[in-house]
Design an enzyme around this catalytic site. Structure first.
Site, PDB file in Angstrom:
ATOM      1  CB  CYS A   1       1.092   6.821  12.466  1.00 20.61           C
ATOM      2  SG  CYS A   1      -0.655   7.005  12.758  1.00 20.61           S
TER       3      CYS A   1
ATOM      4  CB  CYS B   1      -3.978   0.182  13.762  1.00 22.74           C
ATOM      5  SG  CYS B   1      -3.788   1.393  15.154  1.00 22.74           S
TER       6      CYS B   1
END
Lengths: 293, 293
Positions: free
Chosen positions: A52, A197
């Protein structure tokens, strides 16, 4: 990771009850990320991959301090991949940079040793990411440490658009046109676009399409791919992992089926649905856990 | 609430660390909402207003069971306001409906006593809300209990668009055109549009504009306004609160400044910025609290 390292046992946690991290503060993200990391360590993880961007950008050092196992995040591999794909001017000269080591953050998030270019113009890397990742400037630090210029652009609507399933949709194209026009106006020399992302690779075709209409093609780099290769290199340093397209294929070279245990902190059904889309294979058995909150 | 009840002490909690609720499961929403409600009770609240459609739709009964104080949510006042603004056919006859009480959920979320129309066509109320609110069908139950037809439409992109600040933006207009076209295709007899999410009143002008371009004007109802009036009636049942436009004005009729204590579970800065936008007056002193997680 599955095609590159089919012989590993995987433990995957989606902190779905507390997501999204990308719109929250440093303190909250660090608390959530560290508690998630501790859970994975308690399940027996020998190596932690922070898959992440926001958690890596804001909590890498907190997680590293909290766990006694190696930790690999997505920021430094992404920056390294941007360096490898960014054309450097042939007229650059090189010199050692004694301050460079101090600018880098510790642990495994270290770039390989590279000569240091001097004499700009340096090519610029454009980073698309969540608001929290951009505010942390973790990508700028990692990219600057490699002597490339970086420009970060927060794109808060892209995750909701992907979660709405509008990956091939005129509204997404229009939002991308707005974000990319703003970003390229601020970083006109960009040659490389880093997708900072997890959700953005799902709209990579739309990003390519939009860049073409803006007449500004960029080399697109996906932090996730670069991270998978960094993990493979860490586990099998003797195999020289070459970038290939096969990373998106299912593992077929081994008879051994990777063992994967899935955990989520919210709705199993939603995790199964979105998880199957992201992984490209059915995600069936998911364990619901409570990390508090 | 401030202009209607200036003599109250307010304690406001924004559970910003765990938001958004609207994309999560019933269990997680109920856990978060009950812990938030308990905190407000511990601070001395005598009356709890669940000023969130998702928390009301999914956790009203859980919160009511957990607290010994009256609880008012936004769903039933919104349904009542829809009833009051929806033109009923003058040819309708009325009969008592013995099953109606069972269809209603308990507590203060009860509609006033009203005759029960028979012989459809009944006018349809279109409800725009988050995915979780729609999946709960709380609005449909509350509206059906008033003998109106309801159609619910999940609009997952509207909250992110408002939070991006694109309240007056062509992309928001286009997203609304898509959502409203789909919704009106499914509910062509709708006469009333109920805004079933705290964020949607901020794009009410865009919604009006889009309905005009679709040549389908609807009476727009805001659950928040209806709820404020329900709270005023609960506290001062003798004052006959008339719907006025003054609800959006600052309290000027009383010398008494309402006392407001703000609490948030994440970033004070973001809460101050967004909170000031929503409230229409500066939100300065905010206390950061930790509800776990």
């Amino acid at each position: 990771l599955l095609p590159l390292i089919p012989d590993a046992r995987y433990i995957y946690l989606g902190d779905t009850a507390r997501l999204p991290y990308g719109s929250k503060s440093h303190e909250t993200i660090a608390r959530y990320a560290v508690s998630s990391a501790r859970f994975l360590h308690e399940q027996g993880a020998d190596l932690l991959v922070i898959a992440c961007n926001t958690a890596t950008a804001l909590a890498f050092e907190d997680i590293q301090a909290a766990l006694p196992i190696p930790v690999i995040g997505v920021v430094e591999p992404g920056a390294q991949a941007a360096l490898q794909s960014t054309p450097l001017s042939k007229t650059l000269s090189f010199r050692p940079d004694p301050e460079r080591a101090q600018r880098l953050e510790g642990g495994l998030e270290k770039p390989a040793s590279l000569p240091t270019p001097v004499d700009p113009p340096l090519n610029q890397v454009l980073v698309l990411a969540t608001a929290a990742t951009v505010q942390s400037h973790a990508y700028t630090r990692a990219i600057n440490a490699l002597n490339l210029d970086a420009h970060e652009k927060a794109c808060p609507l892209l995750v909701p658009l992907v979660e709405e399933g509008w990956t091939n949709h005129p509204v997404t194209d229009e939002v991308l046109r707005i974000y990319l026009t703003e970003a390229l106006g601020e970083a006109p020399n960009a040659k490389t676009l880093l997708l900072g992302c997890t959700h953005y690779p799902l709209i990579e075709p739309a990003i390519r399409r939009t860049l073409a209409t803006l007449n500004h093609p960029l080399t697109i780099i996906d932090s996730a791919e670069a991270t998978a290769r960094a993990v493979a290199t860490h586990l099998h340093p003797d195999n020289n992992q070459q970038p290939t397209n096969s990373i998106h294929q299912q593992p077929t070279t081994s008879n051994q089926q990777p063992e994967i245990a899935f955990y989520a902190t919210d709705s199993i059904e939603k995790f199964q649905r979105l998880g199957s889309n992201f992984l490209g294979q059915p995600v069936t058995e998911v364990n619901l856990i409570d990390l508090g909150g």
